[in-house]
Design a protein around this motif. Structure first.
Motif, short mmCIF file in Angstrom:
data_model
loop_
_atom_site.label_atom_id
_atom_site.label_comp_id
_atom_site.label_asym_id
_atom_site.label_seq_id
_atom_site.Cartn_x
_atom_site.Cartn_y
_atom_site.Cartn_z
N GLN A 191 0.80 -1.18 -0.14
CA GLN A 191 0.10 0.03 0.01
C GLN A 191 0.97 1.21 -0.13
O GLN A 191 0.48 2.13 -0.53
CB GLN A 191 -1.01 -0.02 1.26
CG GLN A 191 -1.96 1.15 1.09
CD GLN A 191 -3.01 1.04 2.43
OE1 GLN A 191 -2.66 1.35 3.24
NE2 GLN A 191 -4.13 1.18 1.76
N ARG A 261 -7.54 -2.29 6.67
CA ARG A 261 -8.19 -1.03 6.79
C ARG A 261 -8.75 -0.46 8.03
O ARG A 261 -8.93 0.67 8.19
CB ARG A 261 -9.03 -0.73 5.33
CG ARG A 261 -10.10 -1.71 5.37
CD ARG A 261 -10.96 -1.40 4.32
NE ARG A 261 -12.19 -2.30 4.40
CZ ARG A 261 -13.39 -2.08 4.78
NH1 ARG A 261 -13.37 -0.74 5.35
NH2 ARG A 261 -14.33 -2.96 4.75
N ASP A 271 -7.59 3.18 4.83
CA ASP A 271 -8.97 2.81 4.08
C ASP A 271 -9.23 3.56 2.76
O ASP A 271 -9.89 4.56 2.81
CB ASP A 271 -10.20 2.84 5.07
CG ASP A 271 -11.46 2.23 4.44
OD1 ASP A 271 -11.44 1.73 3.21
OD2 ASP A 271 -12.49 1.92 5.12
#
Length: 412
Positions: A191, A261, A271
């Protein structure tokens, strides 16, 4: 539980600069899914069969046969090869019972062929895909039930705390268990790679996570019902996906797991889907199970679809099904590319958006293999289906799967 190696200073809000490129209105997604289903219903209709007026001659299924003991070789399915059993009955009863062999027990079930001229039976014969639509409505209803069941079971301990502990346990297992060699890359690192310099790509993944899962899976079911070389082949894929569903749903109930998340901010996840205002309408509502990370059905569906496409390519099969012909080299590699690329893309999506752990995908893959091996367990429901059809006074339609495939020379 030691979590020191997972906590990091993180301010996701300050790192997020991407703007949503577009947003579908809330009514658009149901319309898209409904359009796919009804288009498939039209494309897979039985040609030459009229609902009203004189009925055209169609093939009779062996589900009408009084001696269809071998019907337990198919679950919630039909025989598309049987012909003329209506004329082959011998006995004193016009509609003798169908003999079902379920778990070694012979069950005489009602013969629904007497209802074949009822209006709803004729509608089903004209549009046999309606049966598939009904099955997936049951699947979706069962999924909605998992949230209520899980919250009831963990009402005293608090499902949120239990799900958070399970989520942290997954992170611990990925890093410190004997399986840690299977997870050389951390979800947070994936991420962060997108967050730092690739946020436009992450916006695309946010949209993909929200919008591809349901329409993509429904679209695949519709497409494969149309192009599979036989109904048995289609039913095998559908049963595998359905059993994978049920395995996942049971896990959702008894092992609620918080997705990355939703973990506390110190674990370094954001998120992004909600931050990008890219939520799907299917992700909202009273009965949506937000604590159902393990396993990932996004990946489970995509893996099932991918392996079916690889099979459909014909590249790794020495023999073909009856009536099937070899595809050209372009189509072989096209299906192979999509079959591998689609689950790979979904895996990247679910991890980059912090909706799932890598282990969620691994467990989904495990469930797919188990479901493929054990999909015939669903055969026990065939007598129940006979009984329900009798209650509603309907005859089950013969599927049209493979009809257009054979008409086009097996090149779909």
């Amino acid at each position: 539980m030691s979590t020191v190696n997972h906590t990091v200073p993180f301010d996701g809000e300050s790192q997020w600069h991407s703007k949503p490129a577009w947003k579908l209105p809330g009514w658009a997604e149901p319309i898209i899914v409904a359009s796919i289903l009804f288009f498939a219903m039209f494309m897979t209709r039985r040609r030459g069969f009229r609902i009203f007026g004189e009925q055209s001659k169609i093939r009779s299924g062996y589900l009408d046969s009084a001696t269809s003991n071998d019907s337990s070789d198919r679950l919630l399915s039909y025989d598309s090869d049987g012909e003329g059993e209506y004329e082959g009955f011998v006995g004193t009863t016009k509609y003798p019972p169908k003999n079902r062999n379920c778990c070694g027990v012979n069950l005489p079930m009602p013969n629904t062929s007497r209802f074949r001229n009822n209006i709803h039976s004729r509608i089903l014969q004209r549009y046999p895909f309606l049966i598939e639509m009904f099955y997936w409505i049951i699947n979706y209803a069962f999924y909605r039930f998992t949230s209520v069941a899980s919250q009831t079971i963990f009402a005293k301990t608090g499902i949120w705390n239990v799900a958070q502990d399970h989520g942290l346990a997954v992170l611990e297992a990925e890093e410190f268990s004997f399986l840690s060699f299977l997870f050389p890359v951390r979800e947070r690192d994936v991420q962060q790679w997108f967050m730092q310099g690739h946020q436009d790509a992450l916006t695309v993944l946010n949209k993909a996570y929200a919008l591809i899962h349901i329409p993509g899976t429904v679209g695949f079911i519709c497409w494969y019902y149309y192009v599979a070389p036989s109904f048995d082949t289609f039913a095998l894929a559908r049963r595998t996906m359905t059993l994978t569903n049920f395995c996942a749903f049971i896990t959702f109930i008894f092992y609620p797991c918080m997705p990355p998340r939703l973990l506390p901010p110190e674990y370094g996840f954001l998120d992004t889907v909600r931050h990008d205002d890219a939520q799907s309408v299917w992700m909202s509502g009273k009965y949506v199970n937000t604590l159902a990370a393990m396993p990932s059905m996004h990946f489970g569906y995509s893996f099932c679809i991918g392996m079916t496409l690889v099979y459909h390519s014909g590249l790794f099969r020495r023999t073909l099904e009856k009536g099937e012909s070899r595809k050209g080299l372009f189509w072989k590699f096209f299906y192979l590319f999509v079959g591998i690329g689609y689950p790979t893309f979904i895996l990247t999506t679910i991890v980059a958006t912090a909706n799932h752990y890598f282990m969620d995908a691994m467990m989904a893959t495990f469930f797919v293999f188990v479901s493929f091996a054990c999909n015939k367990v669903f055969y026990v429901f065939i007598p129940l289906e006979d009984f329900l059809l009798y209650l509603i006074r309907a005859e089950k339609p013969i599927p049209t799967t493979g009809d257009r495939y054979h008409e086009r020379g097996g090149r779909i």
